[in-house]
Scaffold this motif. Structure first.
Motif, short mmCIF file in Angstrom:
data_model
loop_
_atom_site.label_atom_id
_atom_site.label_comp_id
_atom_site.label_asym_id
_atom_site.label_seq_id
_atom_site.Cartn_x
_atom_site.Cartn_y
_atom_site.Cartn_z
N VAL A 29 5.27 -10.88 0.12
CA VAL A 29 4.17 -10.12 0.69
C VAL A 29 4.62 -9.05 1.24
O VAL A 29 4.29 -8.01 1.15
N GLY A 50 -5.33 -8.01 -0.13
CA GLY A 50 -4.12 -8.74 -0.31
C GLY A 50 -2.95 -8.15 -0.20
O GLY A 50 -1.68 -8.76 -0.59
N CYS A 51 -2.82 -6.88 0.07
CA CYS A 51 -1.55 -6.23 0.30
C CYS A 51 -0.59 -6.56 1.47
O CYS A 51 0.62 -6.29 1.64
N VAL A 55 -1.27 -10.32 7.42
CA VAL A 55 0.03 -10.85 7.56
C VAL A 55 1.10 -10.04 8.43
O VAL A 55 1.69 -10.62 9.30
N HIS A 220 -10.68 -0.93 5.65
CA HIS A 220 -10.69 -0.12 4.39
C HIS A 220 -12.00 0.81 4.46
O HIS A 220 -12.32 1.39 3.41
N ARG A 270 -17.09 -6.03 0.52
CA ARG A 270 -15.91 -6.28 -0.48
C ARG A 270 -16.43 -6.50 -2.03
O ARG A 270 -17.07 -7.08 -2.59
N1 LIG Z 1 -0.80 -18.63 5.22
C1 LIG Z 1 -0.79 -18.07 3.93
N2 LIG Z 1 -0.15 -19.02 3.01
C2 LIG Z 1 0.04 -18.45 1.70
N3 LIG Z 1 -0.19 -17.12 1.32
C3 LIG Z 1 -0.80 -16.47 2.34
C4 LIG Z 1 -1.16 -16.84 3.69
N4 LIG Z 1 -1.52 -15.72 4.28
C5 LIG Z 1 -1.69 -14.76 3.57
N5 LIG Z 1 -1.23 -14.96 2.12
C6 LIG Z 1 -1.19 -14.21 0.97
O1 LIG Z 1 -0.64 -12.86 1.46
C7 LIG Z 1 -1.24 -12.00 0.71
C8 LIG Z 1 -1.47 -11.08 1.83
O2 LIG Z 1 -2.59 -11.44 2.36
P1 LIG Z 1 -3.29 -10.71 3.67
O3 LIG Z 1 -4.20 -11.58 4.38
O4 LIG Z 1 -2.52 -10.06 4.52
O5 LIG Z 1 -4.00 -9.63 2.98
P2 LIG Z 1 -4.87 -8.21 3.37
O6 LIG Z 1 -4.27 -7.06 3.05
O7 LIG Z 1 -5.09 -8.36 4.73
O8 LIG Z 1 -6.21 -8.43 2.48
P3 LIG Z 1 -7.77 -8.19 3.01
O9 LIG Z 1 -7.89 -6.73 2.82
O10 LIG Z 1 -8.57 -8.81 2.01
O11 LIG Z 1 -7.91 -8.77 4.42
C9 LIG Z 1 -2.55 -12.49 0.16
O12 LIG Z 1 -2.02 -12.75 -1.23
C10 LIG Z 1 -2.56 -13.65 0.47
O13 LIG Z 1 -3.25 -14.83 -0.33
#
Ligand SMILES: Nc1ncnc2c1ncn2[C@@H]1O[C@H](COP(=O)(O)OP(=O)(O)OP(=O)(O)O)[C@@H](O)[C@H]1O
Ligand SMILES: [Mg+2]
Length: 275
Positions: A29, A50-51, A55, A220, A270
């Protein structure tokens, strides 16, 4: 206790993310993520669903441990606000000390079932060790600043019964109650109607106080970007792909940025095909 950073730093650094690496199983990630945020900046973090935006936030907040890399944050509890490495913190007390001066508006608000007042009071009691009269005073002040009622009936009402826009205001009020020097918002306008979204955008701008605090917004929302004009950081494939003004982002002729930018207005609620 962790040491402070040896490398040259500016006193103005609030957050420094260095070579951050994080996988979940074989899903990479964050892949060498690097980002520097100065005190008083307003920074928007954008990128496809998901980017890794949330995280990244969780690493900055010390809620996730990276596979490798570092997250330095200014310790605003200490003179000169030296940078400390949250990835090296071994106990919750050190994290809590940093959080004393941070406000976070989580993606799903993170309100708990219970009254409006209790939602405001918990962190003030637990993190700041305040007494109930001081808590009541702060609760009234922050509710006023987000244009929510301060009546006894409202304070005792169930947070779970609030509309989306009101719940977001309450989450912002709770973040403000920490008297933050850094405010994080994770998708503050997603799912709100356009009028509520515009009100939240104005609130974010007002609470930034022209740079008296540091504001970091995961979003977004193209309207938010054009109204607030923040430094815009786009994540892609685990790294910062773009870092510049919103004007530069808007006019960037990149095959990664264009399709994302064009799709942004459809994102309230979304779009299902955005994954
Ligand atoms: N605790 C976890 N265990 C496994 N995979 C995870 C975990 N947390 C996040 N991921 C994965 O990491 C990737 C990034 O997730 P993240 O939640 O940071 O996305 P995001 O950029 O905030 O997306 P969004 O705009 O939908 O909120 C995703 O594919 C998600 O499924
Ligand atoms: Mg997210």
């Amino acid at each position: 206790m962790t040491g402070t950073l040896n490398a040259p730093i500016t006193a103005a650094t609030e957050i420094r993310v260095q070579a951050l690496q994080k996988s979940f199983g074989d899903h990479l990630v964050l892949n060498g993520m690097a980002l520097e945020i100065e005190k008083g900046e307003m920074v928007a973090v954008v990128g496809r669903s998901g980017c890794g935006k949330t995280v990244l936030l969780n690493h900055i907040l010390g809620l996730m441990t990276p596979d490798s890399g570092h997250v330095w944050v200014a310790d605003n509890e200490m003179d000169g606000a030296p940078l400390v490495d949250v990835t090296q913190f071994e106990d919750a007390i050190e994290i809590a000390r940093i959080h004393t001066h941070w406000g976070v508006v989580f993606q799903r608000n993170a309100l708990f079932s219970g009254s409006v007042f209790e939602n405001l009071a918990l962190w003030l009691r637990e993190v700041k060790n305040l007494r109930s009269d001081a808590i009541t005073e702060i609760a009234r002040a922050v509710l006023t600043s987000v244009a929510l009622p301060v009546t006894a009936v409202f304070l005792e009402s169930d947070a779970a019964s609030l509309s989306g826009g009101m719940a977001k205001r309450l989450a912002i009020a709770r973040a403000l109650s920490m008297d933050p020097v850094v405010l994080f918002y994770d998708e503050p306008t997603t799912g709100l109607d356009p009028v509520s979204a515009a009100e939240i955008q104005d609130l974010i701008l007002a609470t930034h106080q022209g740079g008296a605090i540091t504001t970091i917004i995961i979003t977004h929302d193209k309207d938010l970007l054009s109204r607030l004009g923040p430094r815009t950081v786009m994540l892609h494939e685990g790294r910062v792909y773009f870092d510049g003004s919103f004007e530069e982002f808007r006019s960037a002729n990149s095959e990664i940025i264009r399709p994302y930018f064009v799709s942004m207005p459809t994102l309230h609620g979304r779009a299902p095909d955005f994954h």
